[in-house]
Write an enzyme that holds these catalytic residues in place. Sequence first.
Site, short mmCIF file in Angstrom:
data_model
loop_
_atom_site.label_atom_id
_atom_site.label_comp_id
_atom_site.label_asym_id
_atom_site.label_seq_id
_atom_site.Cartn_x
_atom_site.Cartn_y
_atom_site.Cartn_z
N LEU A 1 10.95 -20.25 -4.87
CA LEU A 1 9.92 -19.42 -4.22
C LEU A 1 8.55 -19.62 -4.87
CD1 LEU A 1 9.37 -17.01 -2.20
CD2 LEU A 1 9.66 -15.52 -4.18
N ASP B 1 0.83 -1.21 0.00
CA ASP B 1 0.00 0.00 0.00
C ASP B 1 0.86 1.26 0.00
OD1 ASP B 1 -2.39 1.36 -0.03
OD2 ASP B 1 -2.64 1.34 2.15
N HIS C 1 2.00 3.40 -9.04
CA HIS C 1 1.77 1.96 -9.31
C HIS C 1 2.93 1.40 -10.14
CE1 HIS C 1 -2.07 2.30 -7.48
NE2 HIS C 1 -2.64 3.00 -8.43
C1 IPE Z 1 -5.45 -2.76 0.00
O1 IPE Z 1 -5.12 -1.42 -0.19
C2 IPE Z 1 -5.45 -3.48 -1.30
C3 IPE Z 1 -4.16 -3.61 -1.97
C4 IPE Z 1 -3.00 -3.18 -1.56
C5 IPE Z 1 -4.21 -4.32 -3.20
P1 IPE Z 1 -6.23 -0.28 -0.28
O2 IPE Z 1 -5.49 0.98 -0.44
O3 IPE Z 1 -7.21 -0.62 -1.33
O4 IPE Z 1 -6.94 -0.38 1.14
P2 IPE Z 1 -7.89 0.65 1.88
O5 IPE Z 1 -8.97 1.04 0.90
O6 IPE Z 1 -7.06 1.84 2.26
O7 IPE Z 1 -8.39 -0.08 3.07
C1 IPE Z 2 -1.75 0.22 -3.30
O1 IPE Z 2 -1.51 1.57 -3.33
C2 IPE Z 2 -2.05 -0.34 -4.67
C3 IPE Z 2 -3.43 -0.82 -4.86
C4 IPE Z 2 -4.37 -0.77 -3.98
C5 IPE Z 2 -3.73 -1.39 -6.13
P1 IPE Z 2 -2.69 2.64 -3.27
O2 IPE Z 2 -3.08 2.97 -4.67
O3 IPE Z 2 -3.78 2.20 -2.39
O4 IPE Z 2 -1.93 3.88 -2.63
P2 IPE Z 2 -2.53 4.91 -1.58
O5 IPE Z 2 -3.01 4.13 -0.40
O6 IPE Z 2 -3.64 5.63 -2.28
O7 IPE Z 2 -1.36 5.79 -1.27
MG MG Z 3 -4.14 2.41 -0.40
#
Ligand code: IPE
Ligand code: IPE
Ligand code: MG
Length: 246
Positions: free
Chosen positions: A127, A16, A33
Site C-alpha cells: 500500500l 473529519d 484526535h
Molecule cells: C478538513 O477538515 C481538513 C482535515 C480533515 C484535515 P476541517 O474540519 O478543517 O474542514 P472545515 O473547516 O469544516 O471545512
Molecule cells: C478532523 O476533525 C481533524 C482535523 C481537521 C485535523 P475535526 O477536528 O475537524 O473535528 P470536527 O469537525 O471539529 O468535529
Molecule cells: Mg472538522
Amino acid sequence: MLTPGGVPRHVAIIMDGNGRWAQQRHMPRYAGHRAGVGAVRRTVEACGRKGVQVLTLFAFSSENWRRPRKEVGTLMDLFLNALGSEAEKLHRNNVRLEVIGDRTAFADALQARITEVETLTAGNTGLHLVIAANYGGRWDITQAARRLGEKVAAGVLAPDAIDEKALQGELCLGRLPEPDLFIRTGGEERISNFLLWQLAYTELYFTEVLWPDFDEAELDAALAAYRCRQRRFGCTGEQVERLRNA
Ligand code: IPE
Ligand code: IPE
Ligand code: MG
C-alpha cells in the site's frame, strides 16, 4: 479504475469529526484526535487487505493553522508520535509512506521524522500511504504553476508546452493514479481545499460517521456504494456499457 474485485485503486479520505466525537463524550477535542489515530490504523490495515493501491489521508489542512494554538500543538505532537510509533509496523507490512503538503512550516524534529519514515519505507511495494499535512489544493496548484514558471524562466520549457499533462506532472500525486473514491466522514459535504485538481472525476461519498468511529464495516459501505456508480468521464452510459462488454 478498478483493481480485480471492483476495489478502487486510489481512495482519498477527509478524516473529519474528531472534535465532535470528543465533545459528544464531554472530552476535550484532543481526545478525539487521539482516537482518530486508531481509525487511521484500522483503515490502513483494511485498505492493505483489500488491495487498494494508494490511500491518501487528509490529516491537516493549510487552513487548520487558524485553530487555537493549543489544538494545533496537540495535532503536531500526535503526528510526531504516531510517525514514531507506527513506522516499524508500516515498514513490516510493506507500506510505503509519503507526506504531501508544505512541510517547511513544521518544526525541525517533525520534518526530520517525516524524512526518516519516508526513507525507511521508500522501497516498499505494498500500500502507498499518502498523508496530506499542511496541504491545500490551491497551494498544490500554485506550487506546480511556480515550478513551471521557473522552467520557462530557465529556458528549458516553452510557454506553449504548458498543457494539462505538464501541470499535472508538477502536482502532488502527479505520478499516481487519480483518486477513484473520495470519502468524507463527519457529515459535512464539502472539499475543504483538499485535492482540487486530482478529484476532477473522483466518485464522492459522504458519511455522517465521525472519523474515530470509522472502521472496516464503514469502509465496506463506501466501497459497496462505489461499485454501484457508473463512471462516464463525459461519455454516455451506452458508450460505457459497450466498452465494458467489449
Ligand atoms: C478538513 O477538515 C481538513 C482535515 C480533515 C484535515 P476541517 O474540519 O478543517 O474542514 P472545515 O473547516 O469544516 O471545512
Ligand atoms: C478532523 O476533525 C481533524 C482535523 C481537521 C485535523 P475535526 O477536528 O475537524 O473535528 P470536527 O469537525 O471539529 O468535529
Ligand atoms: Mg472538522
